[in-house]
Scaffold this motif. Structure first.
Motif, PDB file in Angstrom:
ATOM      1  N   ASP A  64      -8.745   0.371  -4.073  1.00 17.72           N
ATOM      2  CA  ASP A  64      -9.230   1.012  -2.843  1.00 17.72           C
ATOM      3  C   ASP A  64     -10.327   0.234  -2.101  1.00 17.72           C
ATOM      4  OD1 ASP A  64     -11.424   1.380  -4.471  1.00 17.72           O
ATOM      5  OD2 ASP A  64     -11.375   3.562  -4.405  1.00 17.72           O
ATOM      6  N   HIS A  97      -3.827   0.199  -3.291  1.00 17.70           N
ATOM      7  CA  HIS A  97      -3.025   1.354  -3.691  1.00 17.70           C
ATOM      8  C   HIS A  97      -3.296   2.526  -2.759  1.00 17.70           C
ATOM      9  CE1 HIS A  97      -1.438  -0.550  -7.166  1.00 17.70           C
ATOM     10  NE2 HIS A  97      -2.434  -0.310  -8.001  1.00 17.70           N
ATOM     11  N   ASP A  98      -4.553   2.691  -2.381  1.00 21.89           N
ATOM     12  CA  ASP A  98      -4.961   3.857  -1.597  1.00 21.89           C
ATOM     13  C   ASP A  98      -5.865   3.424  -0.439  1.00 21.89           C
ATOM     14  OD1 ASP A  98      -5.733   6.326  -0.658  1.00 21.89           O
ATOM     15  OD2 ASP A  98      -6.863   6.890  -2.445  1.00 21.89           O
ATOM     16  N   ASP A 100      -7.452   5.331   1.722  1.00 20.33           N
ATOM     17  CA  ASP A 100      -8.375   6.375   2.175  1.00 20.33           C
ATOM     18  C   ASP A 100      -9.817   5.885   2.298  1.00 20.33           C
ATOM     19  OD1 ASP A 100      -6.283   8.118   2.353  1.00 20.33           O
ATOM     20  OD2 ASP A 100      -6.761   9.200   0.498  1.00 20.33           O
ATOM     21  N   ILE A 124      -0.085  -1.539   1.803  1.00 19.95           N
ATOM     22  CA  ILE A 124      -0.244  -0.499   0.788  1.00 19.95           C
ATOM     23  C   ILE A 124       0.850  -0.717  -0.245  1.00 19.95           C
ATOM     24  CG2 ILE A 124      -0.349   1.985   0.351  1.00 19.95           C
ATOM     25  CD1 ILE A 124      -2.555   0.760   2.240  1.00 19.95           C
ATOM     26  N   ARG A 130       2.160   0.778  -8.896  1.00 16.40           N
ATOM     27  CA  ARG A 130       0.782   1.258  -9.061  1.00 16.40           C
ATOM     28  C   ARG A 130       0.271   1.225 -10.491  1.00 16.40           C
ATOM     29  NH1 ARG A 130       0.497   5.202  -4.018  1.00 16.40           N
ATOM     30  NH2 ARG A 130       1.028   3.546  -2.555  1.00 16.40           N
TER      31      ARG A 130
END
Length: 190
Positions: A64, A97-98, A100, A124, A130
C-alpha cells in the motif's frame, strides 16, 4: 549511507533534493555493499539513498506504500529528478495490492503521478497475485531495498549487486503483467 542535501537554486529548503556527487556514485558502483535496517526511519533513508542513484528505471512493489515515505517532499523530489534524468517512458513503475492509502493520504504523490504520467505509472495487482507481500524497490536493475515483511521494518539494502535483485525483478514483472492500470487523481472530464 547518508547523502548530502543539495538545494538546486533555492535559498530555502522548499524543494530539497538528496543527490550524490559523482565521486560517491563511482565509489558505490565499484564496491557492492549490503546493509540491514530495523526501523522505519532507516528504511525510508535507504529508500532515499537508492532513489538518488536512479538513472534509468525504478520499480516498486508495496502492498500500500504506507511506510516507504513517497509522500515526503524530499522523496518526491528524488522521484521527480529520476524521472527527468531517465530517457525511458517507464522510468517509474509501481504495483500495489491496495490503492486506498495512496488515494486517501497521498495528495502530493497523486499530483506527481498526474504530472509525470508520461514517465510514471501505477498498477493494482491481480487478486490471484496477492500472496506476495514483501515490499521492495529496485533501481536500475542493480540496487535493492527490501523489507522482509510488510508489517515489520526489518530489511536490507543492496547497492551495486545485480545478482541480489534478480528474484525481485522477476516477481515484479509477473505482478506488472497481471496487474490492472490505475488512474490516480481527478479526471479532467474531457
Amino acid at each position: 549511507m547518508a547523502l548530502p542535501i543539495i538545494c538546486w537554486g533555492f535559498e530555502s529548503a522548499v524543494v530539497p533534493r538528496t543527490l550524490p556527487c559523482i565521486c560517491e556514485i563511482t565509489a558505490i558502483m565499484d564496491h557492492p555493499s549490503e546493509s540491514t535496517f530495523d526501523a522505519f526511519a532507516a528504511y525510508r533513508q535507504a529508500v532515499a539513498d537508492v532513489l538518488a542513484l536512479a538513472g534509468q528505471t525504478i520499480i516498486v512493489f508495496d502492498p500500500d506504500l504506507g511506510e516507504c515515505g513517497f509522500e515526503a517532499p524530499a522523496t518526491l523530489a528524488l522521484l521527480e529528478a529520476a524521472c527527468q534524468r531517465s530517457p525511458r517512458s517507464d522510468a517509474l513503475r509501481i504495483v500495489l495490492h491496495d490503492p486506498d492509502f495512496v488515494e486517501r493520504d497521498c495528495p502530493r504523490l497523486q499530483r506527481f503521478l498526474c504530472d509525470y504520467g508520461h514517465r510514471a505509472s501505477l498498477r493494482i495487482s491481480d487478486p490471484g497475485s496477492r500472496s506476495w507481500t514483501q515490499p521492495f524497490i529496485v533501481v536500475d536493475g542493480e540496487h535493492l531495498v527490501a523489507r522482509f515483511h510488510p508489517a515489520w521494518p526489518r530489511g536490507k539494502a543492496c547497492l551495486a549487486m545485480p545478482s541480489a535483485v534478480t528474484r525481485f525483478s522477476t516477481q515484479f514483472e509477473t505482478l506488472w503483467l497481471r496487474g490492472e492500470n490505475r488512474a490516480i487523481g481527478s479526471p479532467l472530464g474531457l
